[in-house]
Design a protein around this motif. Structure first.
Motif, PDB file in Angstrom:
ATOM      1  N   VAL A   1       0.829  -1.208   0.000  1.00  0.00           N
ATOM      2  CA  VAL A   1       0.000   0.000   0.000  1.00  0.00           C
ATOM      3  C   VAL A   1       0.864   1.260   0.000  1.00  0.00           C
ATOM      4  N   PRO A   2       0.864   2.001  -1.095  1.00  0.00           N
ATOM      5  CA  PRO A   2       1.545   3.296  -1.101  1.00  0.00           C
ATOM      6  C   PRO A   2       0.720   4.313  -0.315  1.00  0.00           C
ATOM      7  N   TYR A   3       1.406   5.201   0.394  1.00  0.00           N
ATOM      8  CA  TYR A   3       0.685   6.199   1.179  1.00  0.00           C
ATOM      9  C   TYR A   3       1.458   7.509   1.174  1.00  0.00           C
ATOM     10  N   THR A   4       0.730   8.615   1.007  1.00  0.00           N
ATOM     11  CA  THR A   4       1.380   9.924   1.082  1.00  0.00           C
ATOM     12  C   THR A   4       0.352  10.983   1.456  1.00  0.00           C
ATOM     13  N   CYS A   5       0.776  12.223   1.491  1.00  0.00           N
ATOM     14  CA  CYS A   5      -0.085  13.344   1.877  1.00  0.00           C
ATOM     15  C   CYS A   5      -1.290  13.450   0.943  1.00  0.00           C
ATOM     16  N   THR A   6      -2.464  13.669   1.540  1.00  0.00           N
ATOM     17  CA  THR A   6      -3.673  13.813   0.712  1.00  0.00           C
ATOM     18  C   THR A   6      -3.987  15.278   0.421  1.00  0.00           C
ATOM     19  N   GLN A   7      -3.118  16.175   0.876  1.00  0.00           N
ATOM     20  CA  GLN A   7      -3.300  17.614   0.664  1.00  0.00           C
ATOM     21  C   GLN A   7      -4.665  18.067   1.211  1.00  0.00           C
ATOM     22  N   CYS A   8      -4.876  17.915   2.519  1.00  0.00           N
ATOM     23  CA  CYS A   8      -6.121  18.341   3.175  1.00  0.00           C
ATOM     24  C   CYS A   8      -6.485  19.760   2.734  1.00  0.00           C
ATOM     25  N   ALA A   9      -7.758  19.986   2.506  1.00  0.00           N
ATOM     26  CA  ALA A   9      -8.182  21.334   2.125  1.00  0.00           C
ATOM     27  C   ALA A   9      -7.899  22.312   3.276  1.00  0.00           C
ATOM     28  N   ASP A  10      -8.310  21.909   4.478  1.00  0.00           N
ATOM     29  CA  ASP A  10      -8.009  22.721   5.657  1.00  0.00           C
ATOM     30  C   ASP A  10      -6.927  21.972   6.421  1.00  0.00           C
ATOM     31  N   ALA A  11      -5.670  22.279   6.118  1.00  0.00           N
ATOM     32  CA  ALA A  11      -4.578  21.403   6.521  1.00  0.00           C
ATOM     33  C   ALA A  11      -4.084  21.692   7.929  1.00  0.00           C
ATOM     34  N   TRP A  12      -4.072  20.633   8.754  1.00  0.00           N
ATOM     35  CA  TRP A  12      -3.582  20.761  10.134  1.00  0.00           C
ATOM     36  C   TRP A  12      -2.136  21.287  10.155  1.00  0.00           C
ATOM     37  N   CYS A  13      -1.303  20.750   9.276  1.00  0.00           N
ATOM     38  CA  CYS A  13       0.111  21.135   9.295  1.00  0.00           C
ATOM     39  C   CYS A  13       0.271  22.631   9.059  1.00  0.00           C
ATOM     40  N   LEU A  14      -0.503  23.098   8.078  1.00  0.00           N
ATOM     41  CA  LEU A  14      -0.426  24.526   7.725  1.00  0.00           C
ATOM     42  C   LEU A  14      -0.894  25.383   8.888  1.00  0.00           C
ATOM     43  N   GLN A  15      -1.996  24.950   9.514  1.00  0.00           N
ATOM     44  CA  GLN A  15      -2.546  25.709  10.642  1.00  0.00           C
ATOM     45  C   GLN A  15      -1.588  25.715  11.830  1.00  0.00           C
ATOM     46  N   ALA A  16      -0.886  24.601  12.017  1.00  0.00           N
ATOM     47  CA  ALA A  16      -0.069  24.466  13.222  1.00  0.00           C
ATOM     48  C   ALA A  16       1.266  25.194  13.119  1.00  0.00           C
ATOM     49  N   CYS A  17       1.734  25.421  11.916  1.00  0.00           N
ATOM     50  CA  CYS A  17       3.082  25.989  11.752  1.00  0.00           C
ATOM     51  C   CYS A  17       3.157  27.393  12.362  1.00  0.00           C
ATOM     52  N   PRO A  18       4.053  27.611  13.317  1.00  0.00           N
ATOM     53  CA  PRO A  18       4.130  28.917  13.999  1.00  0.00           C
ATOM     54  C   PRO A  18       4.842  29.984  13.173  1.00  0.00           C
ATOM     55  N   VAL A  19       5.506  29.580  12.082  1.00  0.00           N
ATOM     56  CA  VAL A  19       6.264  30.581  11.311  1.00  0.00           C
ATOM     57  C   VAL A  19       5.758  30.694   9.863  1.00  0.00           C
ATOM     58  N   ASP A  20       4.535  30.180   9.636  1.00  0.00           N
ATOM     59  CA  ASP A  20       3.924  30.249   8.292  1.00  0.00           C
ATOM     60  C   ASP A  20       4.844  29.684   7.207  1.00  0.00           C
ATOM     61  N   ALA A  21       5.495  28.573   7.535  1.00  0.00           N
ATOM     62  CA  ALA A  21       6.412  27.975   6.556  1.00  0.00           C
ATOM     63  C   ALA A  21       5.692  26.986   5.637  1.00  0.00           C
ATOM     64  N   ILE A  22       4.423  26.670   5.944  1.00  0.00           N
ATOM     65  CA  ILE A  22       3.663  25.783   5.057  1.00  0.00           C
ATOM     66  C   ILE A  22       2.551  26.604   4.427  1.00  0.00           C
ATOM     67  N   VAL A  23       2.539  26.645   3.121  1.00  0.00           N
ATOM     68  CA  VAL A  23       1.608  27.533   2.412  1.00  0.00           C
ATOM     69  C   VAL A  23       0.843  26.755   1.350  1.00  0.00           C
ATOM     70  N   LEU A  24      -0.308  27.293   0.987  1.00  0.00           N
ATOM     71  CA  LEU A  24      -1.139  26.686  -0.058  1.00  0.00           C
ATOM     72  C   LEU A  24      -0.593  27.064  -1.434  1.00  0.00           C
ATOM     73  N   ASN A  25      -0.415  26.076  -2.273  1.00  0.00           N
ATOM     74  CA  ASN A  25      -0.102  26.337  -3.677  1.00  0.00           C
ATOM     75  C   ASN A  25      -1.440  26.404  -4.405  1.00  0.00           C
ATOM     76  N   ARG A  26      -1.845  27.595  -4.812  1.00  0.00           N
ATOM     77  CA  ARG A  26      -3.186  27.780  -5.354  1.00  0.00           C
ATOM     78  C   ARG A  26      -3.373  27.071  -6.695  1.00  0.00           C
ATOM     79  N   LEU A  27      -2.292  26.860  -7.385  1.00  0.00           N
ATOM     80  CA  LEU A  27      -2.382  26.210  -8.690  1.00  0.00           C
ATOM     81  C   LEU A  27      -2.702  24.714  -8.548  1.00  0.00           C
ATOM     82  N   THR A  28      -1.991  24.059  -7.641  1.00  0.00           N
ATOM     83  CA  THR A  28      -2.132  22.602  -7.550  1.00  0.00           C
ATOM     84  C   THR A  28      -2.957  22.165  -6.342  1.00  0.00           C
TER      85      THR A  28
END
Lengths: 159, 616
Positions: free
Chosen positions: A49-76
């Motif tokens: 079973v291959p497994y990887t990030c599903t790119q959550c629409a409302d992403a926990w990782c993005l919300q949790a990052c204290p320095v805004d280092a995870i951002v939405l790529n609007r294109l993809t």
């Protein structure tokens, strides 16, 4: 149109071409240990079973990052790590319920799938189409198609 | 480049572990894996030494493409002197540990001496240490695998281990890796166990990045992957049926050795074929085969993942065998099935599971059981010898019991663990051993496929199909079809296959890829990855050099031209059915021409001119 990685484990043979394509694309070397996609072997069940990030629409990782280092790529639609901003605090790795954001001790930053900017190397490398890159709204298409075929067989049997 | 340039040398006697640079000149002459490890072995041991003595060494070697994205690029070889044959032993395995070793930064590991107590080697990138193996000594390779993962709290460890058969001295024990892949032939596991080395556990996270021309490499890799995908054998036949695609094909042409090679067709072949593995069984409606599986980087994925029917007599009340595990490949299915006359697919799968669990070669095991069955039939072996087991041809119970006894080295399993040659000699009928240089035959009768007879007789590790698979040409028409029943041209064909295969076995790639690839597909991948210039011509030259180096080892070990022969049965007793009916193998028609083409004298020794040409 946004696309999603679509994974069909039944087709996977466990060859790890995806892991090598991922690490080559992102690290410039063949190194499954640094792959953003991982293939899991379920030995007793005889499945891979291959497994990887599903790119959550409302992403926990993005919300949790204290320095805004995870951002939405609007294109993809992917959630991308801005390496220059990442401080390696690993809060995102704790926040992600799926374990798909991970720390890279070689760089002191985190790594996660960014869909290779819209042309994912894993899908291109997969020899059996266990990993495909399809319309984000149609990831159920193949399964619906399979069930449709079954219902057709049922109709034919009663006709 | 592409080599890591580093060798790990482990002295088991003193416990000293050291890193040393790879000899670049030798890498250029012998490429890697089979060739390069053989070069090191030849330089470091006396070929006449006792294979199970401390003076023998054991080398685990990767090739330059091991660990890369080149399809099938996950192979490694275990090279040592064989206790079964007294010849050079080189057993090749897929799975994942070869690539892991490369990712840890090592081209090869050389083990020397004998550990005073059972140990295993733990490798984590540049760190390597010998640790006590007392808790897993006396347990199966599967148990050792599980224990090591728990002990190191690391599910990503890749492990090679020997089972109880190796510890008990079975002369055809292999080195298992990743549970059901094996460096299976010639007793390389027996040597490992003789050194008190139970396992090697590797974790590599450094990556393989040392590619000479990455852009050209990826182009070559992608083009070669497409060749595999588009080819009917590698793109369809092998993924669907595995090598078991051959069972019915070879039976049809009357070249399926049956009941210790007395016959050439098996009436139960279809019952144990690749096709049968797809059929739903009566008990639960599931087929024997669950899925196909790939080794590291392999886009063919011929591996079989199977289950045994839970109600079958072999596994009743044994839930540990109810899950999926490595299923039957063609050679194993043949040795366990047609050669013993057993047509019970579940019994064969069970015996195969035990071969994996306790690490012994199913080809040599099945052939030895077949010899025991013939001896039993003529009264030379009795129930007194077998522990009360009826060893008649066709007995699935005897096959299962034999596997259990060899796995643990118990009872009659001790005799069966000697291999066919020693077993037949012990019971007074050496002529019934179907071996060359002491190693058992694989699944192609050389009366019906003439070139394979020459290949078996001259193989540097004893009877073997993987030193020169002329079946590709004589049966499948790859690269060109030749008539399997004629001897003309076979000397050249055998030499060409032997040389090309030696090169492929030294690259990190799998010889099964050559169902579709020629050296024209392989050379560009090696050339883009590795320092130096690699063309099909240089690869053939490297292959020929390796072949002659192996020959040289065997000659120094005391093997002579008289050993380049076949059992009397194949030279005197004609095939009894099929297209080859009435034929024997005409080895004598082919061997002199082969020696001449090889640049060897009539005594089978490479001439001074040949040695100089090949820079031996």
């Amino acid at each position: 149109m946004q696309r999603s990685l679509n994974i069909d484990p039944i087709k996977c043979t466990g060859c790890l071409q995806c892991e090598m394509a991922c690490s080559y694309e992102n690290e410039g070397m063949f190194n499954p240990a640094k792959s953003r996609i991982r293939v899991f072997t379920f030995h007793d069940a005889g499945r891979f079973v291959p497994y990887t990030c599903t790119q959550c629409a409302d992403a926990w990782c993005l919300q949790a990052c204290p320095v805004d280092a995870i951002v939405l790529n609007r294109l993809t639609g992917s959630k991308d790590v801005i390496e220059d901003r990442c401080v390696g605090c690993k809060v995102c790795t704790i926040a992600c319920p799926f374990g798909t954001v991970n720390y890279n001790q070689a760089t002191g930053k985190v790594i996660k799938c960014d869909l290779c900017g819209g042309d994912p190397a894993c899908a291109k490398a997969c020899p059996t189409a266990a990993i495909t890159y399809v319309d984000a709204d149609q990831t159920g298409f193949d399964r619906m198609h399979a069930w449709a075929a079954k219902s057709l067989a049922g109709v034919a049997a009663t006709a | 480049m592409s080599w890591t340039g580093k060798i790990l040398r482990v002295n088991l006697a003193s416990g000293a572990i050291a890193a040393e640079p790879l000899n670049p000149e030798w890498a250029n002459l012998y490429l890697g894996q089979r060739g390069l490890a053989t070069k090191y072995l030849c330089a470091e041991i006396d070929p006449a030494c006792d294979a199970l003595g401390a003076e023998n060494k054991l080398i685990m070697a990767t090739g330059p493409l091991t660990g890369t994205m080149a399809s099938t690029g996950g192979r490694y070889s275990v090279v040592t002197k064989s206790p079964l044959t007294g010849c050079i032993a080189c057993s090749n395995s897929g799975g994942f540990i070869g690539a892991e070793l490369k990712n840890a930064g090592w081209d090869m590991i050389i083990f020397e001496g004998k550990a005073p107590k059972p140990v295993y080697l733990y490798v984590e990138n540049g760190k390597a240490e010998l640790l006590p193996a007392d808790e897993i000594w006396g347990t199966s390779a599967w148990h050792a695998d599980e224990w090591l993962h728990k002990r190191h709290q690391d599910p990503l460890l890749r492990i090679s281990a020997v089972g109880r058969s190796a510890e008990a001295g079975c002369l055809y024990a292999g080195v298992m890796n990743d549970l059901h892949r094996a460096a299976g032939r010639s007793g390389v596991g027996t040597v490992m166990a003789s050194k008190n080395l139970k396992a090697v556990a590797v974790r590599g996270t450094l990556g393989v990045g040392n590619i000479k021309d990455p852009i050209r490499f990826m182009q070559a890799v992608n083009a070669a992957k497409k060749v595999l995908a588009d080819n009917a054998v590698t793109g369809q036949g092998l993924p669907k049926y595995g090598t078991q695609v051959l069972m019915n094909v070879i039976n049809e042409m009357g070249a399926l050795p049956t009941r210790n090679m007395r016959e050439v067709r098996f009436e139960g072949a279809n019952d144990v074929s690749g096709e049968a593995m797809h059929l739903p069984r009566k008990s639960d409606g599931k087929p024997n085969l669950t899925t196909n599986a790939g080794c590291f980087a392999c886009t063919i994925a011929c591996g079989r993942i199977s289950t045994i029917d839970k109600g079958h007599f072999t596994v009743q009340n044994k839930p540990e065998y109810w899950g999926n595990s490595g299923g039957l490949e063609y050679e194993a299915a043949w040795a366990l099935g047609p050669d013993t006359g057993v047509n019970d697919l579940d019994a064969l799968t069970y015996a195969n599971f035990l071969c994996n669990e306790d690490g012994f070669d199913p080809i040599s095991f099945g052939s030895t059981v077949a010899a025991a069955m013939e001896l039993y039939g003529m009264g030379a072996i009795t129930k007194e010898d077998t522990g009360g087991v009826d060893f008649s041809f066709g007995s699935a119970e005897a096959l299962a019991k034999a596997a259990e006894m060899v796995a643990k080295g118990e009872g009659f399993g001790k005799d069966l663990g000697l291999g066919s040659k020693r077993l037949c000699a012990k019971y007074g009928h050496p002529e019934l051993s179907m071996t060359v240089k002491g190693q058992e035959f694989p699944a192609y009768d050389p009366r019906g496929i003439q070139g394979m007879g020459l290949g078996y007789a001259t193989s540097n590790r004893g009877a073997c199909h993987l030193r020169g698979y002329t079946v590709a040409s004589e049966v499948l028409g790859i690269p060109v079809k030749t008539d399997p029943l004629v001897t003309e041209g076979k000397a050249g064909l055998v030499k060409a296959f032997q040389d090309a295969t030696a090169a492929v076995d030294s690259s990190g790639l799998c010889v099964f890829a050559t169902f579709a690839w020629t050296l024209e597909d392989i050379a560009p991948q090696i050339d883009a990855a590795c320092a130096g210039s690699w063309t099909p011509e240089t690869l053939v030259e490297v292959g020929e050099r390796i072949w002659n180096l192996e020959r040289d080892f065997n000659l120094r070990a005391g093997i002579t031209a008289a050993d380049d022969t076949l059992p009397k049965r194949l030279l005197k007793e004609a095939a009894n059915a099929g297209p080859a009916a009435g034929k024997v193998n005409e080895l004598a028609e082919m061997l002199p021409e082969y020696y001449t083409l090889r640049g060897w004298g009539a005594d089978g020794v490479p001439t001074a001119e040949t040695r100089e040409r090949l820079r031996l």
